[in-house]
Design a protein around this motif. Sequence first.
Motif, PDB file in Angstrom:
ATOM      1  N   ALA A   1       0.842  -1.200   0.000  1.00  0.00           N
ATOM      2  CA  ALA A   1       0.000   0.000   0.000  1.00  0.00           C
ATOM      3  C   ALA A   1       0.869   1.238   0.000  1.00  0.00           C
ATOM      4  O   ALA A   1       1.945   1.263   0.606  1.00  0.00           O
ATOM      5  CB  ALA A   1      -0.923   0.003   1.216  1.00  0.00           C
TER       6      ALA A   1
ATOM      7  N   ARG B   1       0.462   5.693   0.118  1.00  0.00           N
ATOM      8  CA  ARG B   1      -0.432   6.842   0.285  1.00  0.00           C
ATOM      9  C   ARG B   1       0.366   8.137   0.149  1.00  0.00           C
ATOM     10  O   ARG B   1       1.563   8.175   0.462  1.00  0.00           O
ATOM     11  CB  ARG B   1      -1.121   6.818   1.649  1.00  0.00           C
TER      12      ARG B   1
ATOM     13  N   GLN C   1      -3.906   7.169  -3.181  1.00  0.00           N
ATOM     14  CA  GLN C   1      -3.647   5.847  -2.629  1.00  0.00           C
ATOM     15  C   GLN C   1      -3.329   4.882  -3.759  1.00  0.00           C
ATOM     16  O   GLN C   1      -3.813   5.041  -4.882  1.00  0.00           O
ATOM     17  CB  GLN C   1      -4.865   5.317  -1.859  1.00  0.00           C
TER      18      GLN C   1
ATOM     19  N   ARG D   1      -2.211   0.424  -4.298  1.00  0.00           N
ATOM     20  CA  ARG D   1      -1.896  -0.866  -3.697  1.00  0.00           C
ATOM     21  C   ARG D   1      -1.398  -1.811  -4.787  1.00  0.00           C
ATOM     22  O   ARG D   1      -1.710  -1.653  -5.967  1.00  0.00           O
ATOM     23  CB  ARG D   1      -3.107  -1.458  -2.973  1.00  0.00           C
TER      24      ARG D   1
END
Length: 566
Positions: A118, A120, A144, A146
């Motif tokens: 992940a 951010r 974001q 992932r």
Amino acid sequence: MIFGGALALSAAAPLALLPHATRAADGALGLDNLTFTLGGTIYRIPHLEMKGASLPAQDVLALFTGDTKNIEERLARFTAKSVVIPTLSTERKVGDATERASWRDLVVDGVAGGRIAALRAAGAEQTVERPAGEATRYVWGASQARGVDLRQLVHVANAVRLDPQEALKPMIEEESVDSLAIADKDARMTMKTGRLVMTGVKARALLTPPSQLFERIGRLDPDKTEADPTLLKDLIEALASFDVGAIEARDIVATGKGEPADKPYTISAGRFAASRIAGAGVGDVALDNFSLQSSDGGRIAFTRFGLRDAKLASLLDAPIPQLSHIELKGLDADLPDGRISETSRMKFNITDVEANFADFREIAPTKLSARLDRLAIDLAARGEAPSTAQFLALGYRALDLSAALAGEWREKTQEAVFAPLRVEGRDMGAATLKVTFGNVSGAVFSSMALVSKAAALAASVKSVELTLEGGGLIDRLLALEAKQQKGGVEKARAEYAKGADLAVAAVLGGGDKAKKIADAVSAYIMKPRKLMVRLASEKGINAFDALARKPAELLEGMEVEAAAER
């Protein structure tokens, strides 16, 4: 990628500022003064902190400053619990423009084998500056991502593909940005969007280095495309090196200065989406709830525009991309028409229009169908325009039209059949045409204009069938004629029927077949319910026959059917 590649691209080459690594008491690793270049872009990271790194400090530092030759192998051994980057900035030159960007508060969670679980960022800003003070500014909201594969990102950015069959590999599972704002000083335009999402990104190395493509695009002059004739081919190849599962943008609003300058234009869309993006093509494209309010007071809006199976590679041989489906729903337009008068407007709406294309041969489909449901045109809004005056005189305040088309090329019989071609008007009637062409070879679909034109000239018309239904338009024509002549409608009807008889005879001759058509046309005018005329020739009539022989001669060699419902 919106920002997901920022950390991966840090795995780059030449050292510009002397970096160093420090180890904190809690085991966290700090790296400072990182500056590196990748693909023509300079990256700068003043400071980052890393926890749970699997590599020694110097090996981690080498990810940013070492030789890129073995960077993918080193990334494969890289594991970390978390990475925090307070700021990251980039700079690159594209043609005569300078692009700068800055990311804030990047946080990476779970790096294993060079793959990020992940990622951010609090936000980012980007500027594109050009000579003479021209500039465009982008402001990205919270972001974001992932499933980011650093190895594949670096491979795509650094490598040049040597194997034409190199497979595309997963690069980003999902990436999103909460918002985007764009301000273009030169174009006097601003745009804002809501959430942006991209999923299922796969990629492979390009045949042409990305930096070279950016440079060529920056130098592109739309008026001098011959200066770089291979650019389109190389761009399509680059697009074919990426697959994307889906892209979506919501709540798009753009405003700008138009003419006159004190009256801005506004463009908005509720949603843009594209999916199954692969092989320089797009499986589905949709634009929903679109509206344009122009500076001159015009407005156009629709509820949905869609495409399916668009292949951009076909642009190499044709002016428009090959696609299998196009649709437009709920179109409503209200536009000024200053050519007529200051108050004249072009007002029209369409309930639904769509077209389907299948079984392509070279650049053209061999099967197609299309329909138009309710094209409604407000004639009164145009005023005394020559194109609408006759309809207004007939009592039509608006036109309400629908149409349908279907066609197919049959390779086995070398025929092209168009059935039906139909147009229907409210309070007018309907016309249906069926046409069969013979001696239609596959060469008619050639991308070479000379070949396709020669094949078209060799084709012949084998049969034509015309059916007219209803007589609303005829009845209004006769009523207007009677009013102008100050006579009765039935008298005008009889005169028109007689005139049609004479007109058919003048064009097609006085033979029995021409008389059969004339009688049917006259009977339809007298009682406009249904008229059917069918002409057929087993041998067919080609363009040379039509030029060399008179219509009456051609008619005598054809089968003729003509009848009117009485």
